[in-house]
Scaffold this motif. Structure first.
Motif, PDB file in Angstrom:
ATOM      1  N   SER A 117       0.826  -1.198   0.000  1.00 17.45           N
ATOM      2  CA  SER A 117       0.000   0.000   0.000  1.00 17.45           C
ATOM      3  C   SER A 117       0.863   1.252   0.000  1.00 17.45           C
ATOM      4  O   SER A 117       0.499   2.267  -0.603  1.00 17.45           O
ATOM      5  CB  SER A 117      -0.920   0.010   1.222  1.00 17.45           C
ATOM      6  N   THR A 118       2.016   1.206   0.675  1.00 17.05           N
ATOM      7  CA  THR A 118       2.918   2.357   0.689  1.00 17.05           C
ATOM      8  C   THR A 118       3.448   2.649  -0.708  1.00 17.05           C
ATOM      9  O   THR A 118       3.591   3.811  -1.101  1.00 17.05           O
ATOM     10  CB  THR A 118       4.080   2.112   1.661  1.00 17.05           C
ATOM     11  N   VAL A 119       3.748   1.609  -1.466  1.00 19.80           N
ATOM     12  CA  VAL A 119       4.234   1.794  -2.835  1.00 19.80           C
ATOM     13  C   VAL A 119       3.189   2.501  -3.693  1.00 19.80           C
ATOM     14  O   VAL A 119       3.488   3.424  -4.458  1.00 19.80           O
ATOM     15  CB  VAL A 119       4.609   0.428  -3.454  1.00 19.80           C
ATOM     16  N   LEU A 120       1.927   2.080  -3.550  1.00 20.99           N
ATOM     17  CA  LEU A 120       0.851   2.725  -4.300  1.00 20.99           C
ATOM     18  C   LEU A 120       0.676   4.181  -3.886  1.00 20.99           C
ATOM     19  O   LEU A 120       0.510   5.068  -4.732  1.00 20.99           O
ATOM     20  CB  LEU A 120      -0.459   1.957  -4.097  1.00 20.99           C
ATOM     21  N   LEU A 121       0.722   4.451  -2.587  1.00 20.06           N
ATOM     22  CA  LEU A 121       0.558   5.821  -2.111  1.00 20.06           C
ATOM     23  C   LEU A 121       1.729   6.696  -2.524  1.00 20.06           C
ATOM     24  O   LEU A 121       1.556   7.886  -2.809  1.00 20.06           O
ATOM     25  CB  LEU A 121       0.395   5.823  -0.592  1.00 20.06           C
ATOM     26  N   GLY A 168      -3.079  10.242 -14.799  1.00 20.18           N
ATOM     27  CA  GLY A 168      -2.315   9.249 -14.059  1.00 20.18           C
ATOM     28  C   GLY A 168      -2.759   9.174 -12.612  1.00 20.18           C
ATOM     29  O   GLY A 168      -2.841   8.086 -12.028  1.00 20.18           O
ATOM     30  N   SER A 169      -3.070  10.329 -12.015  1.00 19.41           N
ATOM     31  CA  SER A 169      -3.584  10.342 -10.647  1.00 19.41           C
ATOM     32  C   SER A 169      -4.909   9.601 -10.544  1.00 19.41           C
ATOM     33  O   SER A 169      -5.137   8.838  -9.597  1.00 19.41           O
ATOM     34  CB  SER A 169      -3.754  11.786 -10.162  1.00 19.41           C
ATOM     35  N   VAL A 170      -5.795   9.803 -11.520  1.00 16.70           N
ATOM     36  CA  VAL A 170      -7.094   9.109 -11.485  1.00 16.70           C
ATOM     37  C   VAL A 170      -6.901   7.602 -11.597  1.00 16.70           C
ATOM     38  O   VAL A 170      -7.530   6.818 -10.868  1.00 16.70           O
ATOM     39  CB  VAL A 170      -8.007   9.616 -12.615  1.00 16.70           C
ATOM     40  N   LEU A 171      -6.024   7.184 -12.495  1.00 18.02           N
ATOM     41  CA  LEU A 171      -5.781   5.750 -12.660  1.00 18.02           C
ATOM     42  C   LEU A 171      -5.172   5.142 -11.402  1.00 18.02           C
ATOM     43  O   LEU A 171      -5.520   4.020 -11.017  1.00 18.02           O
ATOM     44  CB  LEU A 171      -4.859   5.531 -13.861  1.00 18.02           C
ATOM     45  N   LEU A 172      -4.287   5.864 -10.746  1.00 15.49           N
ATOM     46  CA  LEU A 172      -3.700   5.361  -9.510  1.00 15.49           C
ATOM     47  C   LEU A 172      -4.728   5.299  -8.388  1.00 15.49           C
ATOM     48  O   LEU A 172      -4.678   4.400  -7.545  1.00 15.49           O
ATOM     49  CB  LEU A 172      -2.516   6.237  -9.111  1.00 15.49           C
ATOM     50  N   LEU A 173      -5.661   6.249  -8.359  1.00 16.57           N
ATOM     51  CA  LEU A 173      -6.749   6.167  -7.379  1.00 16.57           C
ATOM     52  C   LEU A 173      -7.572   4.900  -7.578  1.00 16.57           C
ATOM     53  O   LEU A 173      -7.970   4.236  -6.618  1.00 16.57           O
ATOM     54  CB  LEU A 173      -7.643   7.405  -7.489  1.00 16.57           C
ATOM     55  N   GLY A 174      -7.825   4.559  -8.847  1.00 16.32           N
ATOM     56  CA  GLY A 174      -8.533   3.315  -9.118  1.00 16.32           C
ATOM     57  C   GLY A 174      -7.731   2.099  -8.679  1.00 16.32           C
ATOM     58  O   GLY A 174      -8.292   1.130  -8.139  1.00 16.32           O
ATOM     59  N   ALA A 175      -6.410   2.126  -8.895  1.00 16.61           N
ATOM     60  CA  ALA A 175      -5.557   1.011  -8.477  1.00 16.61           C
ATOM     61  C   ALA A 175      -5.542   0.868  -6.960  1.00 16.61           C
ATOM     62  O   ALA A 175      -5.575  -0.254  -6.430  1.00 16.61           O
ATOM     63  CB  ALA A 175      -4.141   1.224  -9.006  1.00 16.61           C
ATOM     64  N   ILE A 176      -5.502   1.983  -6.238  1.00 21.58           N
ATOM     65  CA  ILE A 176      -5.512   1.935  -4.778  1.00 21.58           C
ATOM     66  C   ILE A 176      -6.822   1.344  -4.266  1.00 21.58           C
ATOM     67  O   ILE A 176      -6.834   0.534  -3.325  1.00 21.58           O
ATOM     68  CB  ILE A 176      -5.285   3.342  -4.202  1.00 21.58           C
ATOM     69  N   ALA A 199       1.578  -4.573  -6.519  1.00 21.69           N
ATOM     70  CA  ALA A 199       1.598  -3.121  -6.371  1.00 21.69           C
ATOM     71  C   ALA A 199       2.412  -2.475  -7.501  1.00 21.69           C
ATOM     72  O   ALA A 199       1.981  -1.476  -8.098  1.00 21.69           O
ATOM     73  CB  ALA A 199       2.181  -2.735  -5.016  1.00 21.69           C
ATOM     74  N   ALA A 200       3.579  -3.036  -7.807  1.00 23.39           N
ATOM     75  CA  ALA A 200       4.395  -2.499  -8.895  1.00 23.39           C
ATOM     76  C   ALA A 200       3.683  -2.647 -10.237  1.00 23.39           C
ATOM     77  O   ALA A 200       3.764  -1.768 -11.103  1.00 23.39           O
ATOM     78  CB  ALA A 200       5.758  -3.201  -8.935  1.00 23.39           C
ATOM     79  N   PRO A 262     -11.777   4.420 -14.356  1.00 21.32           N
ATOM     80  CA  PRO A 262     -11.232   4.407 -12.984  1.00 21.32           C
ATOM     81  C   PRO A 262     -12.246   4.834 -11.924  1.00 21.32           C
ATOM     82  O   PRO A 262     -12.270   4.261 -10.832  1.00 21.32           O
ATOM     83  CB  PRO A 262     -10.060   5.399 -13.061  1.00 21.32           C
ATOM     84  N   LEU A 263     -13.087   5.836 -12.246  1.00 20.71           N
ATOM     85  CA  LEU A 263     -14.104   6.244 -11.285  1.00 20.71           C
ATOM     86  C   LEU A 263     -15.102   5.115 -11.034  1.00 20.71           C
ATOM     87  O   LEU A 263     -15.540   4.894  -9.896  1.00 20.71           O
ATOM     88  CB  LEU A 263     -14.835   7.489 -11.781  1.00 20.71           C
ATOM     89  N   LEU A 264     -15.454   4.383 -12.091  1.00 19.98           N
ATOM     90  CA  LEU A 264     -16.350   3.238 -11.918  1.00 19.98           C
ATOM     91  C   LEU A 264     -15.691   2.166 -11.063  1.00 19.98           C
ATOM     92  O   LEU A 264     -16.328   1.569 -10.184  1.00 19.98           O
ATOM     93  CB  LEU A 264     -16.732   2.676 -13.286  1.00 19.98           C
ATOM     94  N   ALA A 265     -14.405   1.917 -11.317  1.00 14.12           N
ATOM     95  CA  ALA A 265     -13.684   0.929 -10.505  1.00 14.12           C
ATOM     96  C   ALA A 265     -13.637   1.351  -9.048  1.00 14.12           C
ATOM     97  O   ALA A 265     -13.794   0.519  -8.141  1.00 14.12           O
ATOM     98  CB  ALA A 265     -12.261   0.740 -11.052  1.00 14.12           C
TER      99      ALA A 265
END
Length: 384
Positions: A117-121, A168-176, A199-200, A262-265
């Motif tokens: 989770s730290t890597v994603l953040l 990229g921020s939106v996609l990472l929010l979906g990944a988190i 995570a990577a 990403p918002l749907l995810a």
């Protein structure tokens, strides 16, 4: 160094920018209907065929680097919204987002356990930080009254980096949200799936998707002189033919793949996580509040600009949406403010993280917080 090219430092990948110049929890962008004096009859027919898009330009017969706009479009383009409100929003994103994300990235990289989770953040903080670093050229452009002083290559680069880092921020929010769903709603499966490799992979996929979606934005000329005003515009006025042939599919893919999916995810993942917490009998009042805050902020900041973007390019009939681009410009600036909200939702909401920040700033010795207080990899993950 190009801001969008900094992300490979985290993931071991590479990206080459376009420089062509135009000659002109772990657990825990005259009169109405007239054109310039040199406009050709074919251009008038094109206007009726393609319809009035936001700031559609008519290239002059003897000067393809100059565009003539209707008087109403010029008033909107040079009014107080793009020259006062928009730079104010960009300035706010810079003033709050840069220090908040810079400090968060520093603490995450030096003080927190290196959990998945730290890597994603860390990647989210890096994307929001790089977004802030991409704003100064646009801020200067709007403060100068829509006068781009840096040239064609810099305009293309500024456009690609602004959109690339934001999506990229939106996609990472979906990944988190997906990672936290696995950790909290599917803990048994998460033991086999979650880890630094996943995570990577989520981070690499988000960065590659953002770079792929932003690359077409650097492939077309974007700087044009505005009639006889002497102003050089960057992206705000484009030839009608280019809008239909290139920019419509590029921005449609960007909005659908980079924002709405990403918002749907996020919505599905957070909803499933809350249901799992409720079914297990855990008290999740705090989790519901944080989830509502995350989803509401993401929708409020990203949905308006992307809905306007799709409407802007959806209907070529005359007068379909008028000068809708005038509303899109401030909504795009509003989207950048999400980079100011992310740190306080994902990092500073954690008591342990705040203690780490105070310790690094010399306000409190490390470990003086409440015993067992959860950090961004525990309490925040559980809450979101």
């Amino acid at each position: 160094m190009q801001p969008l090219a900094l992300w490979p430092l985290l993931l071991g990948l590479s990206l080459a920018g376009d420089t062509q110049t135009l000659s002109t929890y772990d657990e825990g962008g005259g009169v109405e209907g007239t054109v310039g004096p040199s406009a050709r009859p074919t251009e008038r027919r094109l206007d009726r065929t393609v319809g009035p898009r936001a700031y559609p330009g008519h290239p002059r017969a003897n000067d393809s680097g100059t565009l003539d706009l209707p008087a109403s479009s010029q008033e909107l383009l040079l009014g107080w919204v793009p020259t006062r409100l928009v730079p104010a929003l960009y300035g706010l994103a810079l003033a709050v987002g840069l220090p908040a994300n810079g400090l968060a990235l520093w603490v995450l990289a030096t003080q927190m356990p290196r959990l998945p989770s730290t890597v994603l953040l860390m990647n989210l903080a890096a994307a929001d930080l790089l977004l802030g670093l991409a704003l100064p050229p646009r801020l200067i452009y709007h403060l100068r009254g829509q006068r781009w002083p840096f040239g064609e290559a810099a305009c293309r680069l500024a456009t690609a980096t602004l959109y690339g880092h934001m999506y990229g921020s939106v996609l990472l929010l979906g990944a988190i949200s997906l990672d936290r769903y696995l950790a909290l709603a599917r803990p048994l499966r998460a033991r086999a799936l979650r880890g630094h490799r996943l995570a990577a992979g989520l981070c690499a996929t988000s960065w590659l998707a953002a770079a792929t979606l932003a690359t077409p934005l650097a492939l077309q000329p974007q700087t044009f002189r505005l009639g006889d005003t002497g102003r050089v515009l960057c992206l705000d006025a484009l030839p009608l033919a280019a809008q239909a042939a290139h920019w419509r599919p590029a921005f449609a893919c960007l909005a659908v793949l980079g924002c709405f999916l990403p918002l749907l995810a996020m919505a599905l993942s957070h909803g499933a996580t809350l249901r799992a917490l409720a079914a297990s009998g855990q008290r999740c009042r705090h989790a519901r509040r944080l989830t509502a805050l995350v989803l509401a902020s993401a929708l409020a900041f990203f949905a308006p600009s992307n809905v306007l973007l799709l409407l802007h390019y959806s209907d070529p009939s005359p007068g379909a949406w008028g000068d809708l681009y005038a509303a899109y410009v401030p909504s795009l600036a509003l989207s950048t403010l999400n980079s100011c909200v992310d740190p306080f939702v994902y990092y500073y909401a954690s008591a342990e993280f705040r203690d780490k920040v105070r310790a690094r700033l010399g306000r409190r010795p490390p470990g003086s917080g409440q015993p067992g207080s959860p950090g961004p990899a525990t309490r925040s993950s559980s809450g979101l």
